[in-house]
Design an enzyme around this catalytic site. Sequence first.
Site, PDB file in Angstrom:
ATOM      1  N   GLY A 169      29.899 -64.368 -26.758  1.00 27.96           N
ATOM      2  CA  GLY A 169      28.707 -64.285 -27.223  1.00 27.96           C
ATOM      3  C   GLY A 169      28.535 -63.316 -28.399  1.00 27.96           C
ATOM      4  N   SER A 199      34.401 -62.056 -34.350  1.00 22.00           N
ATOM      5  CA  SER A 199      35.084 -63.019 -35.231  1.00 22.00           C
ATOM      6  C   SER A 199      34.370 -64.432 -35.158  1.00 22.00           C
ATOM      7  CB  SER A 199      36.522 -63.510 -34.101  1.00 22.00           C
ATOM      8  OG  SER A 199      36.088 -64.033 -33.048  1.00 22.00           O
ATOM      9  N   GLU A 200      33.112 -64.416 -34.833  1.00 22.93           N
ATOM     10  CA  GLU A 200      32.240 -65.591 -34.924  1.00 22.93           C
ATOM     11  C   GLU A 200      31.227 -65.304 -35.842  1.00 22.93           C
ATOM     12  OE1 GLU A 200      32.982 -68.720 -31.495  1.00 22.93           O
ATOM     13  OE2 GLU A 200      31.745 -66.917 -30.829  1.00 22.93           O
ATOM     14  N   HIS A 239      26.853 -68.625 -24.140  1.00 26.58           N
ATOM     15  CA  HIS A 239      27.204 -69.412 -23.362  1.00 26.58           C
ATOM     16  C   HIS A 239      26.161 -69.716 -22.114  1.00 26.58           C
ATOM     17  CE1 HIS A 239      30.741 -68.058 -25.309  1.00 26.58           C
ATOM     18  NE2 HIS A 239      30.163 -69.357 -25.725  1.00 26.58           N
ATOM     19  N   HIS A 249      31.387 -75.793 -26.435  1.00 29.38           N
ATOM     20  CA  HIS A 249      31.451 -74.319 -26.901  1.00 29.38           C
ATOM     21  C   HIS A 249      30.455 -73.561 -26.313  1.00 29.38           C
ATOM     22  CE1 HIS A 249      32.209 -71.213 -30.375  1.00 29.38           C
ATOM     23  NE2 HIS A 249      31.719 -70.474 -29.230  1.00 29.38           N
TER      24      HIS A 249
END
Length: 171
Positions: free
Chosen positions: A28, A73-74, A95, A156
């Site tokens: 997350g 990284s997201e 998630h 995801h």
Amino acid sequence: MDEQTARREIIKVGKLLYERSYVVSSDGNVSVRLDDGRVVATPTMTCKGRMTEDALAITDIEGRALSDRRASSELAMHLLIYRERPDVKAVCHAHPPHGTAFAVAGLAIDQPILSEVILTLGCVPLAGYGTPSTAELTDAMQPLVKHHNALLMANHGAVAYGADIWQAFDR
């Protein structure tokens, strides 16, 4: 929102995400767009339940680092949402078990199964699969962001966004 308040609120939300098992390990990410356009974001590879204010990263709206901490990284998914939705000031990606179950099953939450979901979120569409941290993911999300306040991402998890961090978290 000022930077110090954003840092404090991101830490609170990170702890709640972790305590509720919406994220585990370094899963997350959370971000807040400041009034000056900078973005405060959770760092990469960090447990959201054990973050500290000084661990958070700062970037510009293009994702260029403005601090010595590396953002998630997201981050690209957050920046896409900020570009597409000027009204959005915060993004939460997690998630949550039930939402992720829908995403893994390939199902949108688009039926009036539970009235509270319909009243607070409306339809939660399913974006096609995109490998996390790639343009494939943001490309799959892009057509849906303007019309919804939360999305499921195939295989995801979920991302929700709002006018402030608490609205994003609640969604």
